[in-house]
Design an enzyme around this catalytic site. Structure first.
Site, PDB file in Angstrom:
ATOM      1  N   THR A 251     -30.911  37.454  84.868  1.00  0.00           N
ATOM      2  CA  THR A 251     -29.504  37.470  85.289  1.00  0.00           C
ATOM      3  C   THR A 251     -29.406  37.723  86.781  1.00  0.00           C
ATOM      4  OG1 THR A 251     -28.795  38.257  83.124  1.00  0.00           O
ATOM      5  CG2 THR A 251     -27.296  38.635  84.965  1.00  0.00           C
TER       6      THR A 251
ATOM      7  N   SER B 280     -28.524  44.488  73.309  1.00  0.00           N
ATOM      8  CA  SER B 280     -27.209  45.086  73.095  1.00  0.00           C
ATOM      9  C   SER B 280     -26.878  45.158  71.604  1.00  0.00           C
ATOM     10  CB  SER B 280     -26.129  44.276  73.820  1.00  0.00           C
ATOM     11  OG  SER B 280     -26.329  44.300  75.219  1.00  0.00           O
TER      12      SER B 280
ATOM     13  N   ASN C  86     -23.558  41.827  78.337  1.00  0.00           N
ATOM     14  CA  ASN C  86     -24.289  42.364  77.193  1.00  0.00           C
ATOM     15  C   ASN C  86     -25.632  41.651  77.113  1.00  0.00           C
ATOM     16  OD1 ASN C  86     -22.273  44.204  75.682  1.00  0.00           O
ATOM     17  ND2 ASN C  86     -21.084  42.366  76.170  1.00  0.00           N
ATOM     18  N   GLU C  87     -26.636  42.255  77.700  1.00  0.00           N
ATOM     19  CA  GLU C  87     -27.952  41.650  77.808  1.00  0.00           C
ATOM     20  C   GLU C  87     -28.725  41.798  76.487  1.00  0.00           C
ATOM     21  OE1 GLU C  87     -28.616  39.828  80.197  1.00  0.00           O
ATOM     22  OE2 GLU C  87     -28.114  40.644  82.165  1.00  0.00           O
ATOM     23  N   PRO C  88     -29.866  41.083  76.363  1.00  0.00           N
ATOM     24  CA  PRO C  88     -30.696  41.257  75.167  1.00  0.00           C
ATOM     25  C   PRO C  88     -30.951  42.729  74.856  1.00  0.00           C
ATOM     26  CG  PRO C  88     -31.536  39.451  76.481  1.00  0.00           C
ATOM     27  CD  PRO C  88     -30.419  40.072  77.280  1.00  0.00           C
TER      28      PRO C  88
END
Length: 641
Positions: free
Chosen positions: A181, A166, A162-164
């Site tokens: 990432t 999300s 869940n990246e920035p």
């Protein structure tokens, strides 16, 4: 104490945090909590539903669970697991697959029913992913949700993938990976180019429904993002901050990962302190930097208004504190890194005697010496010390394939021009070309290619050391066995690595050793190499008098720099010396322009070194000390005899 701080919260921390002495102790604690859950569920004849994570962080947890199964009879027959995520696309038998990871680290070693194992499917057609994700959620929901969810944290603040950006209520879905990432994963894939751009991940909303959430983080690399997650405002920019909203979450950290939290970094803002010399120095420098004032201009009001009234009361008047710390910093500065002959050394970082010291500069990779302490290296040689350099590893994994081919092509052409028989060389070259043309991401090079790449780095290191003024008999190539796996994942350290280091130390009998204390390198080689040196010197100090008089200095610079309050020796570098250092770095041509493993710093290594050295000098200048062009910084290791 093994557990340094148990659920100790401050007004800065917005969720429970437990800090352990090291990752091993913390991981055993988490594993036993999981084991107790499994046993409780067994007693009630119900399944234990576990949410599992991958990556380096949980490996020791899984190792302890395997041990509990094999040695203490812990059964996993009632366990159902759901993994957080998987790269997309990804074949389950690929080395980088999380299926492979979980099998190798846990599932192949316990009695779990493989039908109870659930991992996102990286082989699905794109149009089938939404239905798969809905079914994944339904399976978890039908079981009553996750009993416990294990998490790591990425440097973007991601949990799962869940990246920035999300959403806090997001479910299982296909996501695009953040560039950072992918850079962090580059070494596992043999370069960022080969890292998938997407992944299937459980959502934050899915994670949030777990009855217990444990987020684990180890090492200094995670400290800054942990501070944001624990003390920062809730924000989609740092998805882990959403965990602040849960009543069932705990962060499990080792001391380095917790080091940026206010209670550890600036404890005077949290509670009364025991004012040691080191803490006073850190606090005064922090105050000067916070207020952007030279140390000698700090006032009693500055102390009182910034959480340091206790220090002012106990150790004041504050001007005396300022003078004391200013003088301590002044005494770290020396143009004589090997000690100044015939001088009073009571206030100097190095001893005056012997005037000409035997020195070994250990370099984990073939360029760390000149990148991190090239100016001091040159200064030591110019001041006529007996300087040796030891390159601990070949660095052969950090050379581009086309560079290896280019060097062999040169040899083919050269032998052709010289009329020499090069039939075997041509055959070898074609064999290398065929292998490289068909090479898979992160595939181990053939022994011949490894040799060529190692020789490229060796030649560059010799050129750099010669430029610094060394004769060839003072240049040593250890090729420590732990590194020579041909893989990015290195072999465990053995006694042979330590014995080879002991042999070199016994040969030179140095009064000074310099070693890389920069443990932020993305490949982890620096700390392994440092521990080998430490083990060797510790062993020698038991029996050999010269070893007890050998001082070990740590340098940084390629990836990270010492904080000003940590520095014990600061060597000023003139503009001319900075140029010489730069040209020494330039000798490492295979690492110039575009290194294979550059980390997340876009600058070339010579630029990083130059900027960091100038920043160190500026930090001293800002505190009111003399202004220099650049400085290299060192910290002395204290042996416990």
């Amino acid at each position: 104490m093994a557990r340094l701080n148990l659920l100790e919260e401050t007004r800065f921390e917005k969720l429970p945090v437990s800090v352990f002495e090291n990752p091993k102790i913390a991981s055993v604690n988490v594993a036993h909590r999981i084991a107790e859950l499994i046993k409780t569920k067994q007693a009630n004849n119900t399944p234990a539903v576990l949410g599992l994570a991958t990556g380096v962080t949980p490996i020791a947890v899984y190792a302890e669970l395997v041990r509990l199964h094999k040695e203490e009879g812990l059964s996993f027959k009632n366990v159902i697991t759901f993994n957080l995520d998987e790269y997309y696309p990804m074949q389950p038998n690929a080395a980088q697959s999380y299926v492979t990871f979980m099998n190798e680290n846990l599932f192949d070693h316990i009695d779990i029913d493989k039908n109870n194992v659930h991992i996102p499917d990286g082989t699905l057609a794109l149009e089938d992913i939404p239905a798969f994700c809905l079914d994944y959620e339904k399976k978890i929901g039908d079981l009553g949700g996750l009993d416990i969810q294990i998490l790591g944290i990425g440097r973007t603040g991601h949990i799962g993938f869940n990246e920035p950006g999300s959403a806090p209520n997001s479910g299982t879905r296909l996501v695009t990976l953040d560039d950072l990432t992918r850079r962090d994963a580059a070494r596992d894939f043999g370069g960022k180019t080969f890292v998938p751009t997407k992944a299937i991940t459980m959502g934050i909303g899915t994670i949030f429904k777990a009855r217990e959430i444990i987020l684990m983080a180890w090492s200094r690399k995670k400290a800054s993002i942990i501070k944001k997650a624990v003390e920062g405002e809730i924000s989609g920019d740092v998805p882990a901050t959403y965990l602040q909203l849960s009543d069932h979450v705990e962060f499990i950290l080792d001391a380095p990962a917790a080091s940026d939290l206010t209670r550890f970094d600036t404890p005077w803002l949290v509670k009364d302190c025991v004012w040691t010399e080191a803490l006073i120095r850190k606090a005064v420098i922090w105050l000067a930097n916070t207020l952007k004032k030279p140390i000698l201009k700090l006032t009693e009001d500055d102390y009182n208004n910034n959480g340091m009234a206790q220090l002012a009361t106990e150790k004041g008047p504050v001007y005396n504190i300022n003078i004391h710390i200013f003088n301590k910093l002044q005494h770290t500065i020396t143009g004589w890194p090997g000690g100044k002959p015939n001088a009073d050394d009571s206030q100097r970082p190095e001893r005056a005697e012997p005037a000409k010291k035997r020195v070994i500069i250990f370099s984990p990779h073939p360029d760390d010496d000149v990148i991190s302490m090239g100016g001091t290296f040159i200064r030591l040689v110019d001041q006529k010390h007996d300087v040796h350099v030891a390159y601990q590893t070949s660095g052969n994994t950090a050379v581009w394939d086309d560079d290896a081919l280019r060097f062999v092509e040169f040899n083919v052409d050269f032998t052709e021009k010289m009329g020499m028989d090069n039939t075997h060389l041509k055959e070898l070259y074609q064999k290398m070309r065929t292998f490289i043309d068909d090479k898979k991401p992160n595939q181990v090079d053939t022994p011949e290619i490894q040799t060529v790449k190692g020789l490229i780095r060796k030649g560059e290191a010799i050129a750099g050391a010669r430029y610094c003024g060394l004769d060839d008999d003072h240049i040593h190539f250890q090729a420590l066995p732990f590194y020579e796996s041909g893989k990015n994942q290195k072999n465990p350290v053995t006694n042979l690595d330590i014995e080879l280091t002991i042999a070199l130390l016994q040969k030179v009998k140095p009064e000074q050793v310099f070693a890389a204390g920069d443990f932020e390198d993305p490949h982890g080689t620096h700390i392994v190499c440092f521990n080998i040196i430490l083990a060797a010197l510790t062993e020698l100090r038991k029996t050999e008098a010269w070893a007890k008089d050998c001082w070990l200095w740590m340098y940084r610079g390629a990836w990270h720099e010492f904080e000003t309050h940590e520095i014990e020796m600061a060597v000023p570098i003139s503009p001319q010396e900075l140029e010489r250092k730069k040209y020494a770095i330039f000798k490492h041509q295979s690492q110039k322009d575009r290194a294979v493993f550059p980390g997340d710093d876009a600058r070339e290594f010579w630029q990083r070194a130059e900027d960091r050295n100038r920043d160190t000098a500026k930090a001293y200048d800002d505190l009111g000390l003399a202004e220099y062009e650049a400085m290299e910084a060192f910290v002395r290791w204290k042996f416990e005899d």
